[in-house]
Design a protein around this motif. Sequence first.
Motif, PDB file in Angstrom:
ATOM      1  N   VAL A 285       0.801  -0.849  -0.008  1.00  0.00           N
ATOM      2  CA  VAL A 285      -0.167  -0.259  -0.049  1.00  0.00           C
ATOM      3  C   VAL A 285       1.079   0.664   0.148  1.00  0.00           C
ATOM      4  O   VAL A 285       1.677   1.225   1.376  1.00  0.00           O
ATOM      5  N   MET A 286       0.866   1.710  -1.021  1.00  0.00           N
ATOM      6  CA  MET A 286       1.749   2.839  -0.840  1.00  0.00           C
ATOM      7  C   MET A 286       0.984   4.570  -0.674  1.00  0.00           C
ATOM      8  O   MET A 286       0.059   4.420  -0.966  1.00  0.00           O
ATOM      9  N   GLU A 287       1.854   5.161   0.068  1.00  0.00           N
ATOM     10  CA  GLU A 287       1.496   6.085   0.790  1.00  0.00           C
ATOM     11  C   GLU A 287       1.229   7.287  -0.952  1.00  0.00           C
ATOM     12  O   GLU A 287       2.064   7.644  -1.602  1.00  0.00           O
ATOM     13  N   GLU A 288      -0.194   7.974  -0.401  1.00  0.00           N
ATOM     14  CA  GLU A 288      -0.153   9.239  -2.010  1.00  0.00           C
ATOM     15  C   GLU A 288       0.160  10.592  -0.629  1.00  0.00           C
ATOM     16  O   GLU A 288      -0.132  10.676   0.270  1.00  0.00           O
ATOM     17  N   ARG A 289       0.882  11.232  -1.452  1.00  0.00           N
ATOM     18  CA  ARG A 289       1.395  12.738  -0.963  1.00  0.00           C
ATOM     19  C   ARG A 289       0.887  13.823  -2.453  1.00  0.00           C
ATOM     20  O   ARG A 289       0.746  13.417  -3.843  1.00  0.00           O
ATOM     21  N   SER A 290       0.955  15.053  -2.154  1.00  0.00           N
ATOM     22  CA  SER A 290       0.839  15.919  -2.238  1.00  0.00           C
ATOM     23  C   SER A 290       1.179  16.672  -3.764  1.00  0.00           C
ATOM     24  O   SER A 290       2.249  17.130  -3.089  1.00  0.00           O
ATOM     25  N   ALA A 291       0.763  16.690  -4.925  1.00  0.00           N
ATOM     26  CA  ALA A 291       1.748  16.763  -5.980  1.00  0.00           C
ATOM     27  C   ALA A 291       2.269  18.536  -6.044  1.00  0.00           C
ATOM     28  O   ALA A 291       2.975  18.558  -5.916  1.00  0.00           O
ATOM     29  N   GLU A 293       3.323  19.279  -2.858  1.00  0.00           N
ATOM     30  CA  GLU A 293       5.112  19.882  -2.962  1.00  0.00           C
ATOM     31  C   GLU A 293       5.915  20.185  -3.511  1.00  0.00           C
ATOM     32  O   GLU A 293       7.187  20.460  -3.166  1.00  0.00           O
ATOM     33  N   VAL A 294       5.659  19.363  -5.148  1.00  0.00           N
ATOM     34  CA  VAL A 294       6.633  19.910  -5.980  1.00  0.00           C
ATOM     35  C   VAL A 294       7.165  21.045  -6.874  1.00  0.00           C
ATOM     36  O   VAL A 294       7.725  21.715  -6.589  1.00  0.00           O
ATOM     37  N   LEU A 295       6.301  21.829  -5.991  1.00  0.00           N
ATOM     38  CA  LEU A 295       5.947  22.967  -6.775  1.00  0.00           C
ATOM     39  C   LEU A 295       6.846  24.299  -5.494  1.00  0.00           C
ATOM     40  O   LEU A 295       6.155  25.359  -5.962  1.00  0.00           O
ATOM     41  N   HIS A 296       7.251  24.187  -4.494  1.00  0.00           N
ATOM     42  CA  HIS A 296       7.898  24.323  -3.340  1.00  0.00           C
ATOM     43  C   HIS A 296       8.766  24.231  -2.725  1.00  0.00           C
ATOM     44  O   HIS A 296       9.343  22.579  -3.394  1.00  0.00           O
ATOM     45  N   CYS A 297       9.437  24.743  -2.364  1.00  0.00           N
ATOM     46  CA  CYS A 297      10.628  23.992  -2.061  1.00  0.00           C
ATOM     47  C   CYS A 297      10.732  24.727  -0.904  1.00  0.00           C
ATOM     48  O   CYS A 297      11.118  26.595  -0.450  1.00  0.00           O
ATOM     49  N   LEU A 298      10.704  24.490   0.811  1.00  0.00           N
ATOM     50  CA  LEU A 298      10.991  25.373   2.140  1.00  0.00           C
ATOM     51  C   LEU A 298      10.307  26.034   2.096  1.00  0.00           C
ATOM     52  O   LEU A 298      10.983  27.753   2.302  1.00  0.00           O
ATOM     53  N   SER A 299       8.956  26.236   1.669  1.00  0.00           N
ATOM     54  CA  SER A 299       7.797  26.701   1.398  1.00  0.00           C
ATOM     55  C   SER A 299       7.787  27.842   0.794  1.00  0.00           C
ATOM     56  O   SER A 299       6.616  28.790   0.884  1.00  0.00           O
ATOM     57  N   LEU A 300       8.616  27.890  -0.557  1.00  0.00           N
ATOM     58  CA  LEU A 300       8.680  29.500  -1.182  1.00  0.00           C
ATOM     59  C   LEU A 300       7.987  28.756  -2.521  1.00  0.00           C
ATOM     60  O   LEU A 300       9.139  27.457  -2.487  1.00  0.00           O
ATOM     61  N   PRO A 301       7.559  29.248  -3.315  1.00  0.00           N
ATOM     62  CA  PRO A 301       7.271  28.242  -4.395  1.00  0.00           C
ATOM     63  C   PRO A 301       8.384  28.688  -5.746  1.00  0.00           C
ATOM     64  O   PRO A 301       9.114  29.414  -5.696  1.00  0.00           O
ATOM     65  N   THR A 302       8.636  27.638  -6.844  1.00  0.00           N
ATOM     66  CA  THR A 302       9.630  26.598  -7.551  1.00  0.00           C
ATOM     67  C   THR A 302       8.753  27.762  -8.472  1.00  0.00           C
ATOM     68  O   THR A 302      10.525  27.005  -9.192  1.00  0.00           O
ATOM     69  N   LEU A 304       5.738  29.264 -11.187  1.00  0.00           N
ATOM     70  CA  LEU A 304       4.270  29.757 -11.635  1.00  0.00           C
ATOM     71  C   LEU A 304       3.499  28.794 -10.600  1.00  0.00           C
ATOM     72  O   LEU A 304       3.509  27.625 -10.352  1.00  0.00           O
ATOM     73  N   GLU A 305       1.739  29.263 -10.700  1.00  0.00           N
ATOM     74  CA  GLU A 305       0.580  28.116 -10.211  1.00  0.00           C
ATOM     75  C   GLU A 305       0.947  27.105 -11.464  1.00  0.00           C
ATOM     76  O   GLU A 305       1.039  27.896 -12.822  1.00  0.00           O
ATOM     77  N   GLY A 306       0.408  25.742 -11.190  1.00  0.00           N
ATOM     78  CA  GLY A 306       0.605  24.900 -12.029  1.00  0.00           C
ATOM     79  C   GLY A 306       0.262  23.427 -11.766  1.00  0.00           C
ATOM     80  O   GLY A 306      -0.194  23.048 -10.389  1.00  0.00           O
ATOM     81  N   LYS A 307       0.703  22.539 -12.836  1.00  0.00           N
ATOM     82  CA  LYS A 307       0.345  20.883 -12.345  1.00  0.00           C
ATOM     83  C   LYS A 307       2.016  20.602 -11.848  1.00  0.00           C
ATOM     84  O   LYS A 307       2.681  20.944 -12.596  1.00  0.00           O
ATOM     85  N   ALA A 308       1.940  19.013 -10.470  1.00  0.00           N
ATOM     86  CA  ALA A 308       3.067  18.600 -11.087  1.00  0.00           C
ATOM     87  C   ALA A 308       2.640  16.999 -10.329  1.00  0.00           C
ATOM     88  O   ALA A 308       1.732  16.806 -10.280  1.00  0.00           O
TER      89      ALA A 308
END
Length: 341
Positions: A285-291, A293-302, A304-308
Amino acid sequence: MVELPYLLKKESICHRKDGLLYIGDRRVFPFEKRFEPCSTVEQVAAALKAMVTQGGGPLQVAFTTLRFISEKMRLGRLPYSYEELRRSVALLIGARPTNTTMRRAMLALLEELAPLFADGAGPDEFALKVDELVDEQELYYDETYHQMGRIGSTLIEDGDVILTTCFAEHTFLLSLAYAREEGKALSVLVNETRPYLQGSRLTYPCLQEMGIQAHLITDGMGAHYLAEGKITKYMTASDLVCMDGSVVNKVGTLSNAVACNYYKVPYYAFSISPDPTKLSSSEIVMEERSAEEVLHCLSLPTTLEGKALYPSFDIIEPSLVHGIVTPKGVLAPSSLARSFS
């Protein structure tokens, strides 16, 4: 004397004080040493889901939470019943479903505690039994961490440059410490491990604290240094190991394992408790994590708004694994089932 770094000391992982349970917040380490306070089991489970701690952290949190539960039952702040205990354990297990070591440890403790309710034991006796059982489990894991560290150190040769991914915690770090105590020179290349940066925020500071030479690299650099012949071994932890030798670990582990296989560099995974209930990766059973999280690093956006996309874990097939470091020794993937089933 071989000692664990701050991040892996029990009190740093979690502790109880004034009726609350405090979990060391690895999301802000090493920039802050902050603790997440929890007053209920629900809050503990939410903290585990939110990655306040990870890797081997949830196991220690689960042990401490069991003491937390028994104290609340003894003081009348939680219903004293087997149903309440089972509900609380289910919350902890459900918070990190891929962490089957924590799941199996908690279910075993639940089974040992069940007769107390059937025999009419009171909350005081229950609390004493919880302390006794958790003390035994903590001692077992402490001894096993060092045992595996000594086993792992035998794989390390003088002059090794070891690549690692994510935060391999007790067993890997103790292997390095014991190898150095034996007089072996070694250094470590640490993948930063996006998006949570466990490599740069957890592994690298621990190595610095331990006085072990290390260099931080980005996640795509492993193959570069393998191609140059500068890496002699690849070592990681494992979130789960199946009986067929399949290894589950942080995403990014697979790409390095493939590159190691190509360049003939051995990959070793540490597993304190291969799961005898999982015959192959098809049963995980693999955990699901929010994509997100890929759009941010150390709480800063990496960007523009989009999909990951974010597959949290890799499955590394047995053919890519040279050996699995266990309490029973370094085992070939094909021999795991004989040793642990």
